[in-house]
Write a protein that holds these residues in place. Structure first.
Motif, PDB file in Angstrom:
ATOM      1  N   PHE A  67      50.938  44.308   8.005  1.00 54.06           N
ATOM      2  CA  PHE A  67      49.638  44.307   8.680  1.00 54.06           C
ATOM      3  C   PHE A  67      48.880  45.600   8.399  1.00 54.06           C
ATOM      4  O   PHE A  67      47.694  45.574   8.058  1.00 54.06           O
ATOM      5  CB  PHE A  67      49.835  44.126  10.184  1.00 54.06           C
ATOM      6  CG  PHE A  67      48.558  44.204  10.975  1.00 54.06           C
ATOM      7  CD1 PHE A  67      47.689  43.129  11.031  1.00 54.06           C
ATOM      8  CD2 PHE A  67      48.223  45.361  11.673  1.00 54.06           C
ATOM      9  CE1 PHE A  67      46.508  43.202  11.756  1.00 54.06           C
ATOM     10  CE2 PHE A  67      47.053  45.437  12.401  1.00 54.06           C
ATOM     11  CZ  PHE A  67      46.192  44.352  12.441  1.00 54.06           C
ATOM     12  N   PHE A  68      49.562  46.735   8.519  1.00 53.98           N
ATOM     13  CA  PHE A  68      48.883  48.015   8.285  1.00 53.98           C
ATOM     14  C   PHE A  68      48.485  48.183   6.818  1.00 53.98           C
ATOM     15  O   PHE A  68      47.432  48.759   6.514  1.00 53.98           O
ATOM     16  CB  PHE A  68      49.774  49.172   8.738  1.00 53.98           C
ATOM     17  CG  PHE A  68      49.769  49.377  10.229  1.00 53.98           C
ATOM     18  CD1 PHE A  68      48.644  49.866  10.872  1.00 53.98           C
ATOM     19  CD2 PHE A  68      50.875  49.062  10.995  1.00 53.98           C
ATOM     20  CE1 PHE A  68      48.614  50.049  12.246  1.00 53.98           C
ATOM     21  CE2 PHE A  68      50.872  49.232  12.372  1.00 53.98           C
ATOM     22  CZ  PHE A  68      49.728  49.724  12.997  1.00 53.98           C
ATOM     23  N   VAL A  69      49.281  47.658   5.906  1.00 55.30           N
ATOM     24  CA  VAL A  69      48.916  47.710   4.485  1.00 55.30           C
ATOM     25  C   VAL A  69      47.665  46.874   4.234  1.00 55.30           C
ATOM     26  O   VAL A  69      46.726  47.308   3.549  1.00 55.30           O
ATOM     27  CB  VAL A  69      50.091  47.217   3.605  1.00 55.30           C
ATOM     28  CG1 VAL A  69      49.615  47.029   2.164  1.00 55.30           C
ATOM     29  CG2 VAL A  69      51.245  48.198   3.652  1.00 55.30           C
ATOM     30  N   ILE A  70      47.624  45.674   4.806  1.00 55.65           N
ATOM     31  CA  ILE A  70      46.467  44.792   4.634  1.00 55.65           C
ATOM     32  C   ILE A  70      45.207  45.418   5.219  1.00 55.65           C
ATOM     33  O   ILE A  70      44.136  45.422   4.600  1.00 55.65           O
ATOM     34  CB  ILE A  70      46.743  43.421   5.290  1.00 55.65           C
ATOM     35  CG1 ILE A  70      47.806  42.663   4.505  1.00 55.65           C
ATOM     36  CG2 ILE A  70      45.456  42.596   5.393  1.00 55.65           C
ATOM     37  CD1 ILE A  70      48.302  41.412   5.201  1.00 55.65           C
ATOM     38  N   GLU A  71      45.328  45.979   6.424  1.00 55.90           N
ATOM     39  CA  GLU A  71      44.155  46.577   7.076  1.00 55.90           C
ATOM     40  C   GLU A  71      43.656  47.802   6.317  1.00 55.90           C
ATOM     41  O   GLU A  71      42.453  48.068   6.265  1.00 55.90           O
ATOM     42  CB  GLU A  71      44.490  46.947   8.521  1.00 55.90           C
ATOM     43  CG  GLU A  71      44.835  45.750   9.398  1.00 55.90           C
ATOM     44  CD  GLU A  71      43.775  44.670   9.352  1.00 55.90           C
ATOM     45  OE1 GLU A  71      42.718  44.841   9.977  1.00 55.90           O
ATOM     46  OE2 GLU A  71      44.005  43.656   8.666  1.00 55.90           O
TER      47      GLU A  71
ATOM     48  N   LEU B 228      41.710  51.286  10.600  1.00 60.83           N
ATOM     49  CA  LEU B 228      42.702  52.269  11.040  1.00 60.83           C
ATOM     50  C   LEU B 228      42.088  53.642  11.265  1.00 60.83           C
ATOM     51  O   LEU B 228      42.680  54.480  11.952  1.00 60.83           O
ATOM     52  CB  LEU B 228      43.829  52.356  10.008  1.00 60.83           C
ATOM     53  CG  LEU B 228      44.568  51.037   9.733  1.00 60.83           C
ATOM     54  CD1 LEU B 228      45.681  51.251   8.716  1.00 60.83           C
ATOM     55  CD2 LEU B 228      45.128  50.463  11.027  1.00 60.83           C
ATOM     56  N   ALA B 229      40.899  53.880  10.696  1.00 59.05           N
ATOM     57  CA  ALA B 229      40.276  55.195  10.834  1.00 59.05           C
ATOM     58  C   ALA B 229      39.958  55.540  12.289  1.00 59.05           C
ATOM     59  O   ALA B 229      39.898  56.730  12.643  1.00 59.05           O
ATOM     60  CB  ALA B 229      38.989  55.260  10.001  1.00 59.05           C
ATOM     61  N   ILE B 230      39.789  54.535  13.149  1.00 59.13           N
ATOM     62  CA  ILE B 230      39.439  54.832  14.536  1.00 59.13           C
ATOM     63  C   ILE B 230      40.573  55.537  15.274  1.00 59.13           C
ATOM     64  O   ILE B 230      40.352  56.159  16.309  1.00 59.13           O
ATOM     65  CB  ILE B 230      39.043  53.553  15.299  1.00 59.13           C
ATOM     66  CG1 ILE B 230      40.220  52.578  15.415  1.00 59.13           C
ATOM     67  CG2 ILE B 230      37.850  52.884  14.648  1.00 59.13           C
ATOM     68  CD1 ILE B 230      39.920  51.362  16.262  1.00 59.13           C
ATOM     69  N   PHE B 231      41.787  55.446  14.739  1.00 57.33           N
ATOM     70  CA  PHE B 231      42.925  56.084  15.407  1.00 57.33           C
ATOM     71  C   PHE B 231      43.088  57.556  15.023  1.00 57.33           C
ATOM     72  O   PHE B 231      44.034  58.199  15.471  1.00 57.33           O
ATOM     73  CB  PHE B 231      44.215  55.318  15.101  1.00 57.33           C
ATOM     74  CG  PHE B 231      44.249  53.943  15.689  1.00 57.33           C
ATOM     75  CD1 PHE B 231      44.417  53.750  17.050  1.00 57.33           C
ATOM     76  CD2 PHE B 231      44.088  52.826  14.885  1.00 57.33           C
ATOM     77  CE1 PHE B 231      44.438  52.481  17.603  1.00 57.33           C
ATOM     78  CE2 PHE B 231      44.105  51.552  15.419  1.00 57.33           C
ATOM     79  CZ  PHE B 231      44.276  51.386  16.782  1.00 57.33           C
TER      80      PHE B 231
ATOM     81  N   ILE C  60      35.337  57.441  21.161  1.00 58.77           N
ATOM     82  CA  ILE C  60      35.055  56.790  19.887  1.00 58.77           C
ATOM     83  C   ILE C  60      33.581  56.936  19.555  1.00 58.77           C
ATOM     84  O   ILE C  60      32.748  57.147  20.443  1.00 58.77           O
ATOM     85  CB  ILE C  60      35.461  55.295  19.949  1.00 58.77           C
ATOM     86  CG1 ILE C  60      35.567  54.697  18.555  1.00 58.77           C
ATOM     87  CG2 ILE C  60      34.513  54.509  20.822  1.00 58.77           C
ATOM     88  CD1 ILE C  60      36.144  53.298  18.543  1.00 58.77           C
ATOM     89  N   ASP C  61      33.253  56.854  18.280  1.00 59.33           N
ATOM     90  CA  ASP C  61      31.866  56.912  17.830  1.00 59.33           C
ATOM     91  C   ASP C  61      31.063  55.827  18.541  1.00 59.33           C
ATOM     92  O   ASP C  61      31.487  54.673  18.611  1.00 59.33           O
ATOM     93  CB  ASP C  61      31.827  56.676  16.310  1.00 59.33           C
ATOM     94  CG  ASP C  61      30.439  56.925  15.729  1.00 59.33           C
ATOM     95  OD1 ASP C  61      29.462  56.362  16.249  1.00 59.33           O
ATOM     96  OD2 ASP C  61      30.332  57.678  14.741  1.00 59.33           O
ATOM     97  N   PRO C  62      29.875  56.171  19.100  1.00 57.79           N
ATOM     98  CA  PRO C  62      29.070  55.184  19.817  1.00 57.79           C
ATOM     99  C   PRO C  62      28.728  53.948  18.990  1.00 57.79           C
ATOM    100  O   PRO C  62      28.466  52.878  19.535  1.00 57.79           O
ATOM    101  CB  PRO C  62      27.802  55.963  20.189  1.00 57.79           C
ATOM    102  CG  PRO C  62      28.244  57.386  20.233  1.00 57.79           C
ATOM    103  CD  PRO C  62      29.289  57.523  19.173  1.00 57.79           C
TER     104      PRO C  62
ATOM    105  N   LEU D 260      33.900  47.475  18.863  1.00 59.92           N
ATOM    106  CA  LEU D 260      35.227  47.455  18.253  1.00 59.92           C
ATOM    107  C   LEU D 260      36.234  48.153  19.153  1.00 59.92           C
ATOM    108  O   LEU D 260      37.356  47.665  19.369  1.00 59.92           O
ATOM    109  CB  LEU D 260      35.190  48.142  16.885  1.00 59.92           C
ATOM    110  CG  LEU D 260      36.537  48.310  16.194  1.00 59.92           C
ATOM    111  CD1 LEU D 260      37.156  46.974  15.870  1.00 59.92           C
ATOM    112  CD2 LEU D 260      36.385  49.167  14.934  1.00 59.92           C
ATOM    113  N   GLY D 261      35.855  49.310  19.725  1.00 55.37           N
ATOM    114  CA  GLY D 261      36.767  50.052  20.588  1.00 55.37           C
ATOM    115  C   GLY D 261      37.180  49.250  21.805  1.00 55.37           C
ATOM    116  O   GLY D 261      38.353  49.239  22.184  1.00 55.37           O
ATOM    117  N   SER D 262      36.211  48.555  22.406  1.00 53.79           N
ATOM    118  CA  SER D 262      36.519  47.726  23.563  1.00 53.79           C
ATOM    119  C   SER D 262      37.446  46.582  23.170  1.00 53.79           C
ATOM    120  O   SER D 262      38.392  46.245  23.902  1.00 53.79           O
ATOM    121  CB  SER D 262      35.225  47.168  24.171  1.00 53.79           C
ATOM    122  OG  SER D 262      35.500  46.347  25.275  1.00 53.79           O
TER     123      SER D 262
END
Length: 466
Positions: free
Chosen positions: A258-262, A272-275, A399-401, A406-408
């Motif tokens: 999953f992480f490779v695909i994302e 994944l950048a949001i983390f 998170i970026d406004p 996406l964050g929610s």
């Protein structure tokens, strides 16, 4: 930036007020749909021993009855938001209601545990389509910010009402009419909700959404299902059983894939950048821990008091009333009065109260200790009521406004996964031969969850909202 595209019908719908000039009835429809998907879980927890007695199932089978609803719900949330953008929130809400109502009828007519589990899976998919559309319809119905805020408050209060009505209503219905009535009652409520939505709710604006990440969606479902299945079957068959080990291996491979695909996808379901922001990651972890502790505990204790203390479903519902009522009081009264202190203060103080409650429940033994369970769960409910409304605020502060939607979505997904894992793991504890020891071990893990929220909130969550 995505280019908005609308059809003539969408333009007309998005420029008109709520149908028939009855925004209150459109809000009622949304709140009824939200109420149904929350009530279903809390009422069913009380009825599970009755299901077990009639269907002759094991604890692991009951875990599947709960989690086969939660897994698809968690898995489709992010994709459902994307479909809503393409199709319109009202349209997705209506079709999800149709499927949820039909699946509820199938649950009520189930002749075996396998049939019930399949019907519950359909319910979960439908609930995953309902949940992300409710706020979009409210935003469309109430363009004025003040009126919208009042509507969202009523929407949130609906969740609190479901939490109170679930245990006592589930207990009474089970005692008087049998566990099937918990599902059967969804049919008339669902039909009324569909009517109100069709007649009074306006369609939201549609736009050209990003491509669906089908590979990520499929692999994510496989990974989550394998993880939960491993926890359930590990408790039933043993942790060294070939099936358990195979499921663990599949879960590990699925998560890695999953992480490779994302990472490689041009339009990932979960960027994944949001983390990279530690504060956001901490908020997502808090959401997982909250649902694991608050809802996983309810499942475990409902099984414990009916099997170990031999309480009826109605008695169990009454015993859980302090938990439910204090949760609603914490949300509607305390959290609203103390909101000016900021999400960090609400998170760590509320989680501390829940931690105290979990530690109190550790002291239960035989049925004579029911006051300790009632007081302890009341503290847990009060704390959850205080801090749970701040989970969204804390996540969105981090998170970026431009990525608040996406964050929610990620937060709600993490919360549902936390519930699924909590039911699976805590159910494994209560299924061991020494039921009391298993319950105490489970409550110790619940306490660790609330302690985690305290620590992460103090360390990472900002003091005040921007």
């Amino acid at each position: 930036m995505e280019q908005a595209t609308t059809t003539a019908r969408d333009v007309a719908a998005s420029s008109a007020p709520a149908r028939q000039g009855r925004p209150g009835l459109a809000l009622a429809a949304v709140c009824l749909g939200f109420f149904m998907i929350l009530l279903d879980g809390s009422a069913l927890n009380i009825a599970l021993p009755a299901v077990q007695q009639e269907m002759h199932g094991s604890i692991s089978a009951l875990q599947w009855v709960v989690n086969i609803y939660t897994i698809p719900l968690a898995s489709v949330l992010l994709t459902a938001g994307n479909i809503s953008d393409r199709w319109g929130a009202r349209r997705l809400f209506i079709w999800s209601l149709v499927f949820f109502t039909g699946a509820s009828l199938l649950c009520a007519l189930s002749s075996s545990l396998g049939f019930l589990v399949g019907a519950r899976a359909l319910q979960g998919v439908a609930a995953g389509g309902l949940l992300p559309t409710t706020l979009a319809i409210i935003a469309r119905t109430y363009p004025d910010p003040v009126e919208r805020a009042k509507a969202i408050t009523l929407w949130g209060a609906t969740g609190g009402l479901a939490l109170v009505a679930g245990p006592i209503g589930g207990g009474v219905l089970t005692e008087l009419l049998g566990w099937r009535s918990i599902f059967l009652i969804n049919v008339p409520v669902g039909l009324v909700t569909i009517f109100l939505t069709v007649r009074y709710a306006s369609e939201t604006q549609t736009r050209a959404a990003k491509s669906l990440d089908l590979a990520g969606q499929i692999v994510g479902v496989i990974a989550l299902s394998s993880l939960v299945a491993a926890l359930i079957e590990g408790g039933a068959l043993g942790w060294s059983a070939p099936l358990t080990l195979g499921l663990v291996a599949l879960a590990v491979l699925g998560i890695a894939a999953f992480f490779v695909i994302e990472k490689r996808s041009s339009h990932p379901m979960l960027p994944l950048a949001i983390f990279r922001r530690h504060a956001f990651t901490a908020s997502i972890t808090n959401g997982f821990a909250f649902q694991f502790g608050g809802y996983g505990m309810q499942f475990m204790l409902a099984i414990f008091v009916q099997e170990h203390w031999h309480l009826t479903a109605a008695q169990t519902g009454v015993l859980f009333l302090p938990f439910s009522i204090s949760w609603v009081f914490g949300t509607i009264v305390l959290a609203r009065r103390l909101v000016s202190r900021g999400p960090r203060w609400l998170l760590w103080t509320g989680a501390t109260a829940s931690l105290i409650g979990a530690l109190l429940v550790l002291g239960i033994s035989d049925e004579s200790t029911w006051p300790l369970l009632a007081v302890g769960t009341a503290f847990v409910g009060l704390g959850c009521g205080v801090f749970s409304p701040s989970l969204n605020a804390a996540a969105l502060l981090s998170i970026d406004p431009n990525f608040t939607g996406l964050g929610s979505g990620v937060l709600n997904t993490a919360r549902q996964i936390g519930m699924a894992v909590g039911v699976a793991l805590l159910g494994a504890f209560v299924a061991i031969q020494d039921t009391l020891l298993g319950t105490r071990l489970g409550m110790a893990l619940v306490a660790v969850c609330f302690l985690t929220i305290v620590v992460l909130s103090v360390r990472y969550v900002p003091r005040k909202e921007r």
